[in-house]
Design a protein around this motif. Structure first.
Motif, PDB file in Angstrom:
ATOM      1  N   VAL A  30       0.728  -1.307   0.073  1.00  0.00           N
ATOM      2  CA  VAL A  30       0.085   0.049  -0.083  1.00  0.00           C
ATOM      3  C   VAL A  30       0.931   1.255   0.117  1.00  0.00           C
ATOM      4  N   TRP A  31       0.471   2.089  -0.847  1.00  0.00           N
ATOM      5  CA  TRP A  31       1.316   3.405  -0.703  1.00  0.00           C
ATOM      6  C   TRP A  31       0.099   4.438  -0.377  1.00  0.00           C
ATOM      7  N   TYR A  32       0.449   4.839   0.918  1.00  0.00           N
ATOM      8  CA  TYR A  32      -0.424   5.968   1.703  1.00  0.00           C
ATOM      9  C   TYR A  32       0.651   6.858   1.934  1.00  0.00           C
ATOM     10  N   ASP A  33      -0.028   8.096   1.715  1.00  0.00           N
ATOM     11  CA  ASP A  33       0.772   9.249   1.836  1.00  0.00           C
ATOM     12  C   ASP A  33       1.546   9.358   3.528  1.00  0.00           C
ATOM     13  N   LYS A  34       0.895   8.960   4.365  1.00  0.00           N
ATOM     14  CA  LYS A  34       1.227   9.209   5.635  1.00  0.00           C
ATOM     15  C   LYS A  34       2.563   8.412   5.823  1.00  0.00           C
ATOM     16  N   TRP A  35       2.594   7.026   5.207  1.00  0.00           N
ATOM     17  CA  TRP A  35       3.684   6.256   5.528  1.00  0.00           C
ATOM     18  C   TRP A  35       4.728   6.585   4.609  1.00  0.00           C
ATOM     19  N   GLU A  36       4.756   7.171   3.298  1.00  0.00           N
ATOM     20  CA  GLU A  36       5.582   7.400   2.155  1.00  0.00           C
ATOM     21  C   GLU A  36       6.193   8.640   2.170  1.00  0.00           C
ATOM     22  N   ILE A  37       5.531   9.797   2.510  1.00  0.00           N
ATOM     23  CA  ILE A  37       6.369  10.902   2.297  1.00  0.00           C
ATOM     24  C   ILE A  37       6.863  11.398   3.509  1.00  0.00           C
ATOM     25  N   GLY A  38       8.139  11.624   3.765  1.00  0.00           N
ATOM     26  CA  GLY A  38       9.098  12.080   4.747  1.00  0.00           C
ATOM     27  C   GLY A  38       9.212  13.608   4.983  1.00  0.00           C
ATOM     28  N   ILE A  39       9.587  14.242   5.975  1.00  0.00           N
ATOM     29  CA  ILE A  39       9.979  15.594   6.063  1.00  0.00           C
ATOM     30  C   ILE A  39      10.965  15.998   5.064  1.00  0.00           C
ATOM     31  N   GLY A  40      10.707  17.027   4.621  1.00  0.00           N
ATOM     32  CA  GLY A  40      11.618  17.666   3.485  1.00  0.00           C
ATOM     33  C   GLY A  40      11.547  17.153   2.119  1.00  0.00           C
ATOM     34  N   GLU A  41      10.811  15.955   1.842  1.00  0.00           N
ATOM     35  CA  GLU A  41      10.560  15.470   0.527  1.00  0.00           C
ATOM     36  C   GLU A  41       9.607  16.144  -0.322  1.00  0.00           C
TER      37      GLU A  41
END
Length: 309
Positions: A30-41
């Motif tokens: 699963v691609w879920y933004d909360k899990w995939e996008i880190g700070i600064g990305e």
């Protein structure tokens, strides 16, 4: 392994996070933004990569989602990918009542509006996953008439959670607890007893005890929780007919029911002061004892093979 990008608006995140966890449980990446996008990305770059690299895009349909520029953009990109690949890429997930976009009007959708479990099973089929693979603590009741799945272990797991929740509640109110055994399986009793001044007898103050009993049982026939208010210290002595108050099908329903009774008792008499007793032992069969002993022996030895124990 199948994979899906979950396109959604922020207001639907509680639903989407649950869906993401359940999909991972049955083996879907699963691609879920909360899990995939880190700070600064870069949010835009990560989303584009997610749409490119995943097998499907699941669009969570709700009134707010259809007004979201982010969701619209993700749907547009997904539509381009679907047209180029000439195969199904977009999986509509109807979470709340809304006007279906024209691009998706003729597509079959997973309908979560009235039943999460039904919607989830429909979505799982898109990945080639059988309905039996979606079996969990939350939906085992739907499988009780099936002989090809082990739904009973999920019933036991739910009851474990119930016992943990209610015992934690009793600890907060200084009540006692007693889990039923083989004579009354899947039952738990919570009770309180408090001494109050009753009167004077000569030079002595007399007391009387006020007690309150609440017992829950997960009945086999209905697979629902029923309560009994009969005063009986040992829940194993209660009869099936004593459980005459329907509570519901969830742990939360039992917890709320118990909380209201405890609050009423506290407001009227205060919480008990005596040390409570908690009996939460499992009654297990001889075969289970052997298995538990075997596992314990293995933990106590450096040898981890299967030939000694």
């Amino acid at each position: 392994m199948s994979s899906i990008f979950l396109s959604h608006t922020s207001i639907d995140k509680p639903f989407v996070e649950k869906l993401a966890k359940d999909l991972k449980r049955i083996g879907v990446e699963v691609w879920y933004d909360k899990w995939e996008i880190g700070i600064g990305e870069s949010i835009t770059w990560k989303i584009e990569t997610g749409i490119r690299e995943n097998e499907y895009l699941g669009i969570i349909l709700s009134p707010e989602a259809l007004q979201s520029e982010w969701v619209r953009g993700e749907l547009s990109a997904a539509w381009v990918k679907q047209m180029r690949s000439k195969k199904v890429f977009i999986l509509p997930v109807l979470y709340r009542e809304c006007e279906i976009p024209l691009l998706l009007a003729d597509k079959k959708y997973a309908d979560f509006r009235s039943s999460y479990d039904d919607g989830f099973q429909t979505l799982a089929k898109a990945f080639g996953i059988k309905d039996t693979d979606t079996l969990s603590v939350e939906n085992w009741r739907k499988f009780t008439n099936r002989k090809d799945v082990d739904w009973k272990k999920y019933k036991e797991l739910e009851f474990e959670s119930l016992v943990t929740t209610l015992v934690d509640r009793t600890i907060a109110y200084n009540w006692s607890s007693y889990v039923g055994g083989t004579a009354n399986p899947f039952s738990i009793q919570l009770h309180a007893s408090i001494a109050i001044t009753h009167g004077n007898l000569g030079n002595q103050v007399t007391h009387k005890y006020i007690s309150k009993y609440v017992t829950f049982k997960l009945k086999s026939g209905t697979n629902a929780y029923w309560a009994a208010s009969k005063e009986m210290y040992n829940p194993n002595h209660l009869k099936a007919g004593d459980f005459d108050i329907y509570v519901g099908n969830s742990i939360n329903a039992c917890d709320e029911y118990l909380w209201r009774i405890m609050e009423d008792f506290k407001n009227q008499y205060k919480n008990p002061k005596e040390k409570p007793i908690h009996f939460t032992n499992k009654f297990i069969k001889s075969n289970d004892y052997r298995e538990v002993s075997r596992e314990l022996m293995k933990k106590l030895h450096w040898y981890k093979g299967d030939n000694l124990f």
